[in-house]
Design an enzyme around this catalytic site. Structure first.
Site, PDB file in Angstrom:
ATOM      1  N   HIS A 103      44.746  39.981  40.902  1.00 50.89           N
ATOM      2  CA  HIS A 103      45.655  40.637  39.815  1.00 50.89           C
ATOM      3  C   HIS A 103      46.848  40.387  39.838  1.00 50.89           C
ATOM      4  O   HIS A 103      47.638  40.617  40.848  1.00 50.89           O
ATOM      5  CB  HIS A 103      45.043  42.259  39.495  1.00 50.89           C
ATOM      6  N   CYS A 217      45.451  38.796  32.651  1.00 50.97           N
ATOM      7  CA  CYS A 217      46.857  39.239  33.358  1.00 50.97           C
ATOM      8  C   CYS A 217      47.538  38.318  33.892  1.00 50.97           C
ATOM      9  O   CYS A 217      48.900  38.180  33.481  1.00 50.97           O
ATOM     10  CB  CYS A 217      46.389  40.324  34.595  1.00 50.97           C
TER      11      CYS A 217
END
Length: 344
Positions: A103, A217
């Site tokens: 992430h 993301c």
């Protein structure tokens, strides 16, 4: 309402299981062909962000400590940090880091105030809900809880990013540049509202055709870096890699939107096929259910080369082909400025 809150284990494990099983699948692709069109299909932006449906519920609250982006003084010098950590590091530690499922976020530090800030973009209702829909009784069309959004909050959790990931300075900017970036973030967040998990390509080769690009993301961080470069930021020369989950297919076939497929005048046969395809991805109550549905997914995706993709509120058929699915951790260099603003 509870169905939208339950955990979806199978969709989360799918990127790990299918590549292992694909080696036993036949290496032929479906024969469907689509008319020539622009590839990749451009990600659709909207005039405003709609309210979410109450049915959609998050297991983990979205942006619980979020705050407005502050206005910085023009003379401030702000450090910009690349932040990266394994997905669900807060729950599973470095487990997914070993598979390079990461992430991404960006951090800022004001030299005048000493305050730190974190900015990221992620799913409102967790990854499983963004990747696969709910099949609700009495509603013909699959029901999606697939919005994503930017989250800005004060502080940088050093331990979270450093222990199993990355926290590194990539550039410095002025307060004026930060404020202009903040204006762009507002636009980007209000117009790019749907999370897209999959990148879809024709083959594993780097020059292969991209049918669809993901919107998640890492793409937000890349757009943010590019915007800062366009505003004059000069980035350090360091290697930066990002995770992509890739489906491999022949040329996609456009099927229609929710109304044309599931509406009163829709294609009932196609509607039933799409609902049947998504059925195995539902939340599971038992281990037996999990493995039965896993076999159904293998049969559809690997043995019968079928995948139904929902992108830009429209449905597409993907004639799947070997290696079907792959997780890559690929280098994307830090940007240089350009005359045209990226992603606007």
């Amino acid at each position: 309402m509870g169905a939208a809150r339950r955990s979806r284990l199978l969709p989360l494990l799918l990127p790990l299981l299918l590549p292992l099983l694909a080696a036993w699948g036949p290496r032929v692709s479906a024969g469907l062909r689509a008319p020539r069109r622009r590839w990749p299909v451009p990600y659709r932006r909207f005039d405003y962000r709609p309210k979410t449906d109450p049915y959609c519920q998050a297991r983990y609250t979205f942006c619980p400590t979020g705050s407005a982006i502050p206005v910085m003084k023009e003379e401030d010098v702000i450090e910009v940090y690349r932040l990266q950590a394994p997905v669900w590091e807060f729950k599973y530690g470095d487990l997914l880091g070993h598979l390079k499922i990461m992430h991404d976020a960006v951090g800022f530090r004001s030299s005048l105030t000493g305050k730190n800030y974190t900015m990221e973009w992620y799913e409102l209702f967790q990854l499983g809900n963004c990747t696969f829909p709910h099949l609700r009784p009495g509603i013909d069309a699959p029901f999606w809880c697939n919005q994503g959004a930017a989250c800005f909050y004060e502080g940088i959790d050093d331990a979270h990013w450093k222990e199993n990931g990355t926290l590194v300075l990539v550039t410095t900017i002025s307060g004026t540049m930060f404020n202009k970036m903040a204006e762009w973030v507002k636009y980007d967040n209000e117009t790019g509202i749907y999370y897209e998990t999959w990148t879809v390509r024709a083959s594993p080769g780097k020059q292969s055709t991209v049918w669809f690009d993901s919107y998640e993301c890492s793409k937000f961080i890349l757009r943010t870096y590019q915007k800062l470069a366009d505003l004059g930021a000069v980035f350090k020369k360091i290697q930066t890699n990002y995770t992509s989950i890739i489906l491999f297919s022949g040329e996609p076939v456009y099927l229609g939107n929710g109304t044309s497929i599931f509406g009163p005048l829709g294609n009932k046969t196609l509607a039933a096929a799409i609902r049947d395809f998504y059925s195995p991805f539902k939340p599971h109550q038992t281990v037996r259910e999990f493995f039965v549905d896993l076999l159904r997914i293998i049969d559809r995706v690997i043995l019968n080369h079928q995948f139904y993709l929902f992108y830009n509120l429209e449905y597409w058929f993907l004639p799947m082909k070997f290696p079907y699915l792959k997780i890559i951790y690929e280098e994307v260099p830090l940007p240089v400025g350009s005359k045209e603003s990226f992603g606007v």
